[in-house]
Design a protein around this motif. Sequence first.
Motif, mmCIF file in Angstrom:
data_model
loop_
_atom_site.group_PDB
_atom_site.id
_atom_site.type_symbol
_atom_site.label_atom_id
_atom_site.label_comp_id
_atom_site.label_asym_id
_atom_site.label_seq_id
_atom_site.Cartn_x
_atom_site.Cartn_y
_atom_site.Cartn_z
ATOM 1 N N TYR A 143 0.952 -1.165 -0.129
ATOM 2 C CA TYR A 143 -0.149 0.031 0.092
ATOM 3 C C TYR A 143 0.991 1.440 0.001
ATOM 4 O O TYR A 143 0.675 2.241 -0.747
ATOM 5 C CB TYR A 143 -0.765 -0.025 1.193
ATOM 6 N N LEU A 144 1.862 1.380 0.863
ATOM 7 C CA LEU A 144 2.859 2.406 1.101
ATOM 8 C C LEU A 144 3.415 2.631 -0.292
ATOM 9 O O LEU A 144 3.613 3.754 -0.809
ATOM 10 C CB LEU A 144 3.741 2.183 2.096
ATOM 11 N N GLY A 145 3.934 1.546 -1.124
ATOM 12 C CA GLY A 145 4.565 1.657 -2.364
ATOM 13 C C GLY A 145 3.761 2.373 -3.412
ATOM 14 O O GLY A 145 3.824 3.274 -4.262
ATOM 15 N N VAL A 146 2.445 1.859 -3.557
ATOM 16 C CA VAL A 146 1.487 2.166 -4.553
ATOM 17 C C VAL A 146 1.035 3.603 -4.237
ATOM 18 O O VAL A 146 1.226 4.395 -5.171
ATOM 19 C CB VAL A 146 0.132 1.402 -4.643
ATOM 20 N N CYS A 147 0.593 4.083 -2.984
ATOM 21 C CA CYS A 147 0.175 5.243 -2.588
ATOM 22 C C CYS A 147 1.116 6.379 -2.882
ATOM 23 O O CYS A 147 0.976 7.380 -3.314
ATOM 24 C CB CYS A 147 -0.235 5.297 -1.208
ATOM 25 N N ALA A 148 2.437 5.924 -2.672
ATOM 26 C CA ALA A 148 3.676 7.095 -2.797
ATOM 27 C C ALA A 148 3.640 7.220 -4.177
ATOM 28 O O ALA A 148 3.935 8.487 -4.468
ATOM 29 C CB ALA A 148 4.984 6.432 -2.285
#
Length: 439
Positions: free
Chosen positions: A328-333
């Motif tokens: 999630y953190l990767g995609v949202c960044a």
Amino acid sequence: MATENVKKKGALDWYFKSNLLTRILLGLILGAIVGVVLGFFPEAVKPYVASVKFFGDIFIRLLKMIVVPVILFSLITGAASIAPSRLGRVGVKVMVYYLLTSAFAVTIGLVFANIFRPGLGFNIVGDAAIKGKEAAAPTISNILLNIVPTNPVDALSKGDVLPIIFFAVVFGLGISYVKDSKNAKIAKGADTLFDVCNAAAETMYKIVGGIMQYAPIGVFVLISIVFAQQGPKAIGPLLVVTLTVYLGLIVHLVGIYGGLLAVNKLGFVKFLKGANEAMITAFVTRSSGGTLPITLRVTEENLGVPRTISSFSLPLGATINMDGTAIYLGVCAMFIGFATGNPLTFNQQLTVVITATLASIGTAGVPGAGAIMLLMVLESIGLKVTEGSAIAAAYAMILGIDALLDMGRTSLNVTGDMAGTVIVAKSEKELDTSKWAKA
Ligand code: ASP
């Protein structure tokens, strides 16, 4: 009198005699349908939520109620029944697994975000009306330092999981040493202390079993609320973010866990069958910590992991191993970069791999915690969420659908803990695979 008793039993038979998982799934599907339908009548959502929230909150409270006692007693028992040298070896294996899978998870998230480019062409501009959420991102040294409680009772009363884990392990190890004391009286006392903690852990699992009988109702209510509130908003461009995150979650589930299990000659489908009760609970509660009692139970009962391993690796995993959150953190960044016209460079993406792995470790196993850690990741690549900025606007969009993303990522977080625990147990030759067939 006797006939009356028989009658009373019969009245609840349809509920208690039917398969628990079927009931939970039914609650999930019906809840989603009711929520989506309600989404078409916005004026009905508020009164609906107000009237049913109580029944969902009860479920969350029941789970929360049991978390601290379960962690404490099962971890003390676990640590006390394992030789200190072995705890070290199992500990290292678990940590290596948790770290590597989390780093893989961020990478998978970034790869899919590079393919689907969520947010590309949005060109969000700053809007003074949209405010970024102000939240202090914890530093790495703080995260590590906070593992050691200054006051164990305070940690217990606040439900701070990492300090509780630390204290319980130390306490359990202490018991295992004192059990070997040369003073027979003290050794006997330590044995009794161990027995009491063991019985307390068993009692907590029994209570968990009881709470799960209420799960179908809790699930129905929680899901219907999420869909009623988020469903209609979760359309349009954010659909791409959602799909990208979920695709990443599924690929990680099948590719990484399925692959690791296969390498260890363990059946992926059987694993899912044994694990699904915890996966679904995590999905609806959006809390790894809240799901922990269920995770502990299914891992032991359905997947045959001895408590000596699971009582250590699962509470630890529920706190530091968040593969879903890492994705999630990767995609949202990436989304925020694309949406604000600052697509992430390769170097920035490398930084994200490191910071998102660490951020996922620091993420608490509670609903929405990952969204706070997203701030830490964004900051590390120079995308500051300041009031009225385009980045704040894009971040606010993510917050709008966070519940939807949180469900999937929490489910993967918990699945990752179980997969790691099973694999470590197998490598220790302590996995009872005969339980897998029954699951
Ligand atoms: N809700 C997640 C969990 O409990 C944490 C997060 O928000 O990413 O696992």
